[in-house]
Design a protein around this motif. Structure first.
Motif, PDB file in Angstrom:
ATOM      1  N   LEU A 183     -17.492 -83.523 -75.135  1.00  0.00           N
ATOM      2  CA  LEU A 183     -17.829 -84.373 -74.987  1.00  0.00           C
ATOM      3  C   LEU A 183     -18.855 -84.847 -75.900  1.00  0.00           C
ATOM      4  CD1 LEU A 183     -17.889 -84.031 -71.326  1.00  0.00           C
ATOM      5  CD2 LEU A 183     -16.837 -85.396 -72.587  1.00  0.00           C
ATOM      6  N   ALA A 184     -19.892 -85.096 -75.756  1.00  0.00           N
ATOM      7  CA  ALA A 184     -20.608 -85.694 -76.558  1.00  0.00           C
ATOM      8  C   ALA A 184     -22.174 -86.381 -76.146  1.00  0.00           C
ATOM      9  CB  ALA A 184     -20.605 -87.192 -77.848  1.00  0.00           C
ATOM     10  N   ILE A 185     -23.105 -86.822 -75.975  1.00  0.00           N
ATOM     11  CA  ILE A 185     -24.591 -86.939 -74.972  1.00  0.00           C
ATOM     12  C   ILE A 185     -25.145 -87.500 -76.647  1.00  0.00           C
ATOM     13  CG2 ILE A 185     -24.116 -86.610 -72.816  1.00  0.00           C
ATOM     14  CD1 ILE A 185     -26.026 -84.809 -73.106  1.00  0.00           C
ATOM     15  N   VAL A 186     -26.155 -88.952 -75.811  1.00  0.00           N
ATOM     16  CA  VAL A 186     -26.586 -89.400 -77.162  1.00  0.00           C
ATOM     17  C   VAL A 186     -27.904 -90.495 -76.444  1.00  0.00           C
ATOM     18  CG1 VAL A 186     -24.914 -90.947 -78.364  1.00  0.00           C
ATOM     19  CG2 VAL A 186     -27.404 -90.151 -79.966  1.00  0.00           C
ATOM     20  N   VAL A 187     -29.042 -90.332 -77.103  1.00  0.00           N
ATOM     21  CA  VAL A 187     -30.117 -91.144 -76.770  1.00  0.00           C
ATOM     22  C   VAL A 187     -29.336 -92.688 -76.983  1.00  0.00           C
ATOM     23  CG1 VAL A 187     -31.589 -89.902 -76.011  1.00  0.00           C
ATOM     24  CG2 VAL A 187     -31.682 -91.353 -78.588  1.00  0.00           C
ATOM     25  N   ALA A 188     -29.653 -93.961 -76.238  1.00  0.00           N
ATOM     26  CA  ALA A 188     -29.224 -95.174 -76.494  1.00  0.00           C
ATOM     27  C   ALA A 188     -29.561 -95.692 -77.705  1.00  0.00           C
ATOM     28  CB  ALA A 188     -29.182 -96.110 -75.470  1.00  0.00           C
ATOM     29  N   LEU A 230     -22.315 -91.226 -72.820  1.00  0.00           N
ATOM     30  CA  LEU A 230     -21.471 -89.880 -73.057  1.00  0.00           C
ATOM     31  C   LEU A 230     -20.576 -90.382 -74.032  1.00  0.00           C
ATOM     32  CD1 LEU A 230     -20.739 -87.627 -71.992  1.00  0.00           C
ATOM     33  CD2 LEU A 230     -19.980 -89.234 -69.668  1.00  0.00           C
ATOM     34  N   PHE A 231     -20.022 -89.779 -74.593  1.00  0.00           N
ATOM     35  CA  PHE A 231     -18.864 -90.192 -75.614  1.00  0.00           C
ATOM     36  C   PHE A 231     -17.930 -88.684 -75.514  1.00  0.00           C
ATOM     37  CE2 PHE A 231     -22.168 -92.629 -78.052  1.00  0.00           C
ATOM     38  CZ  PHE A 231     -21.013 -93.783 -78.597  1.00  0.00           C
ATOM     39  N   ARG A 232     -16.437 -88.970 -76.123  1.00  0.00           N
ATOM     40  CA  ARG A 232     -15.435 -87.597 -75.603  1.00  0.00           C
ATOM     41  C   ARG A 232     -14.182 -87.909 -76.413  1.00  0.00           C
ATOM     42  NH1 ARG A 232     -10.963 -90.455 -73.973  1.00  0.00           N
ATOM     43  NH2 ARG A 232     -11.082 -92.686 -72.596  1.00  0.00           N
ATOM     44  N   THR A 233     -13.730 -86.963 -77.263  1.00  0.00           N
ATOM     45  CA  THR A 233     -12.704 -86.835 -77.462  1.00  0.00           C
ATOM     46  C   THR A 233     -11.474 -87.971 -76.852  1.00  0.00           C
ATOM     47  OG1 THR A 233     -12.373 -84.582 -76.457  1.00  0.00           O
ATOM     48  CG2 THR A 233     -13.274 -84.614 -78.517  1.00  0.00           C
ATOM     49  N   GLU A 288     -14.836 -91.205 -78.430  1.00  0.00           N
ATOM     50  CA  GLU A 288     -14.480 -93.006 -78.141  1.00  0.00           C
ATOM     51  C   GLU A 288     -16.014 -93.138 -76.555  1.00  0.00           C
ATOM     52  OE1 GLU A 288     -10.791 -92.717 -76.275  1.00  0.00           O
ATOM     53  OE2 GLU A 288      -9.773 -93.551 -78.333  1.00  0.00           O
ATOM     54  N   PRO A 289     -16.634 -94.216 -76.946  1.00  0.00           N
ATOM     55  CA  PRO A 289     -17.396 -94.305 -75.614  1.00  0.00           C
ATOM     56  C   PRO A 289     -16.247 -93.847 -74.051  1.00  0.00           C
ATOM     57  CG  PRO A 289     -17.759 -96.140 -77.029  1.00  0.00           C
ATOM     58  CD  PRO A 289     -15.863 -94.983 -77.108  1.00  0.00           C
ATOM     59  N   ASP A 290     -17.653 -93.172 -73.601  1.00  0.00           N
ATOM     60  CA  ASP A 290     -17.327 -92.688 -71.885  1.00  0.00           C
ATOM     61  C   ASP A 290     -18.260 -93.268 -70.607  1.00  0.00           C
ATOM     62  OD1 ASP A 290     -15.000 -92.097 -70.251  1.00  0.00           O
ATOM     63  OD2 ASP A 290     -15.733 -90.535 -70.663  1.00  0.00           O
ATOM     64  N   GLY A 291     -19.616 -94.608 -71.020  1.00  0.00           N
ATOM     65  CA  GLY A 291     -19.774 -94.676 -69.759  1.00  0.00           C
ATOM     66  C   GLY A 291     -21.226 -93.887 -70.378  1.00  0.00           C
ATOM     67  N   THR A 292     -22.354 -92.921 -69.733  1.00  0.00           N
ATOM     68  CA  THR A 292     -23.198 -93.193 -69.229  1.00  0.00           C
ATOM     69  C   THR A 292     -23.420 -91.648 -68.839  1.00  0.00           C
ATOM     70  OG1 THR A 292     -24.185 -94.426 -67.878  1.00  0.00           O
ATOM     71  CG2 THR A 292     -24.640 -94.931 -69.903  1.00  0.00           C
ATOM     72  N   VAL A 293     -24.779 -90.877 -68.389  1.00  0.00           N
ATOM     73  CA  VAL A 293     -24.728 -90.258 -68.261  1.00  0.00           C
ATOM     74  C   VAL A 293     -26.312 -89.781 -67.654  1.00  0.00           C
ATOM     75  CG1 VAL A 293     -24.609 -88.502 -69.598  1.00  0.00           C
ATOM     76  CG2 VAL A 293     -24.182 -87.671 -67.161  1.00  0.00           C
ATOM     77  N   THR A 294     -26.908 -88.795 -66.297  1.00  0.00           N
ATOM     78  CA  THR A 294     -28.000 -88.638 -66.677  1.00  0.00           C
ATOM     79  C   THR A 294     -27.832 -87.073 -66.194  1.00  0.00           C
ATOM     80  OG1 THR A 294     -28.630 -90.598 -65.684  1.00  0.00           O
ATOM     81  CG2 THR A 294     -30.206 -89.066 -65.583  1.00  0.00           C
ATOM     82  N   LEU A 295     -28.304 -85.937 -66.770  1.00  0.00           N
ATOM     83  CA  LEU A 295     -28.314 -84.254 -66.440  1.00  0.00           C
ATOM     84  C   LEU A 295     -28.972 -84.177 -65.737  1.00  0.00           C
ATOM     85  CD1 LEU A 295     -27.775 -83.453 -70.459  1.00  0.00           C
ATOM     86  CD2 LEU A 295     -26.092 -84.342 -68.135  1.00  0.00           C
ATOM     87  N   PRO A 296     -28.958 -83.274 -64.531  1.00  0.00           N
ATOM     88  CA  PRO A 296     -29.092 -82.795 -63.523  1.00  0.00           C
ATOM     89  C   PRO A 296     -30.709 -82.467 -63.838  1.00  0.00           C
ATOM     90  CG  PRO A 296     -27.302 -81.660 -63.219  1.00  0.00           C
ATOM     91  CD  PRO A 296     -27.658 -82.780 -64.705  1.00  0.00           C
ATOM     92  N   GLY A 297     -31.723 -82.686 -63.254  1.00  0.00           N
ATOM     93  CA  GLY A 297     -33.332 -82.745 -63.941  1.00  0.00           C
ATOM     94  C   GLY A 297     -33.757 -83.089 -64.930  1.00  0.00           C
ATOM     95  N   SER A 317     -26.429 -90.877 -85.387  1.00  0.00           N
ATOM     96  CA  SER A 317     -25.957 -90.245 -84.146  1.00  0.00           C
ATOM     97  C   SER A 317     -24.626 -90.906 -83.511  1.00  0.00           C
ATOM     98  CB  SER A 317     -26.621 -89.019 -83.410  1.00  0.00           C
ATOM     99  OG  SER A 317     -27.298 -88.413 -84.179  1.00  0.00           O
ATOM    100  N   ILE A 318     -25.250 -92.806 -83.181  1.00  0.00           N
ATOM    101  CA  ILE A 318     -23.480 -93.085 -82.728  1.00  0.00           C
ATOM    102  C   ILE A 318     -22.609 -92.823 -83.561  1.00  0.00           C
ATOM    103  CG2 ILE A 318     -23.162 -95.346 -80.971  1.00  0.00           C
ATOM    104  CD1 ILE A 318     -26.051 -94.753 -79.941  1.00  0.00           C
TER     105      ILE A 318
END
Length: 179
Positions: free
Chosen positions: A136-141, A172-175, A156-165, A146-147
């Motif tokens: 995976l990869a995470i990046v600020v919008a 969110l990106f993924r292979t 490939e884009p795979d939506g969004t995610v908010t990490l715990p805390g 980096s995007i």
């Protein structure tokens, strides 16, 4: 005199060596983690001096090497006197079901293809040496640079995610799925 072992080399490319971060890299870590782009896009790690860098190394990358067999690796030139360029590697984060590709480089090395070359080597290592079929990869919008790199790498884009805390929603990106 008992010398610490040389940091383990993870990968080599045409121009780069990726290796485990060692205590001798503390000054570089202080410089990188306090760059304006690092602070804006990745966050403040509270590392202001070599002692704090060693603590960050111990609790972060070194702990990850021991626990997961991967972590952030130092990216340096293959020269006789290597130049540290940045970090690139795999980070196991709470809230993500697979390791994510992380990278950060000093601004004077932007635009030379080093991040792409290092990230390609990390993805190949993840697949071939670690047997990971998903990264995976995470990046600020607002981190367009980096995007663009993630897209160029084929993630490939795979939506969004908010990490715990955390409060910030991340892209969110993924292979791609194998096969």
């Amino acid at each position: 005199m008992n010398m610490p072992p040389a940091p383990r080399v993870i990968a080599r490319t045409a121009r780069l060596r990726l290796r485990e971060i060692g205590p001798d890299d503390a000054g570089f870590i202080v410089e990188l983690l306090n760059q304006p782009d690092f602070l804006r896009h990745i966050g403040d790690r509270g590392v202001r001096d070599p002692g704090q860098a060693l603590a960050w190394l111990h609790d972060g990358p070194a702990a990850s090497y021991a626990r997961h067999g991967h972590g952030l690796w130092l990216v340096e030139t293959l020269d006789e006197a290597p130049v540290a360029l940045g970090l690139c590697g795999l980070v196991a984060r709470e809230g993500l079901p697979a390791p994510d590709l992380g990278f950060a480089f000093l601004p004077q090395h932007y635009g030379r293809g080093y991040a792409f070359e290092a990230a390609e080597a990390v993805l190949a290592h993840a697949r071939d040496a670690l047997g990971l079929d998903r990264v995976l990869a995470i990046v600020v919008a607002d981190n367009a640079r980096s995007i663009a790199l993630l897209r160029r790498l084929g993630l490939e884009p795979d939506g969004t995610v908010t990490l715990p805390g955390q409060a910030q929603e991340l892209l969110l990106f993924r292979t791609p799925d194998p096969g």
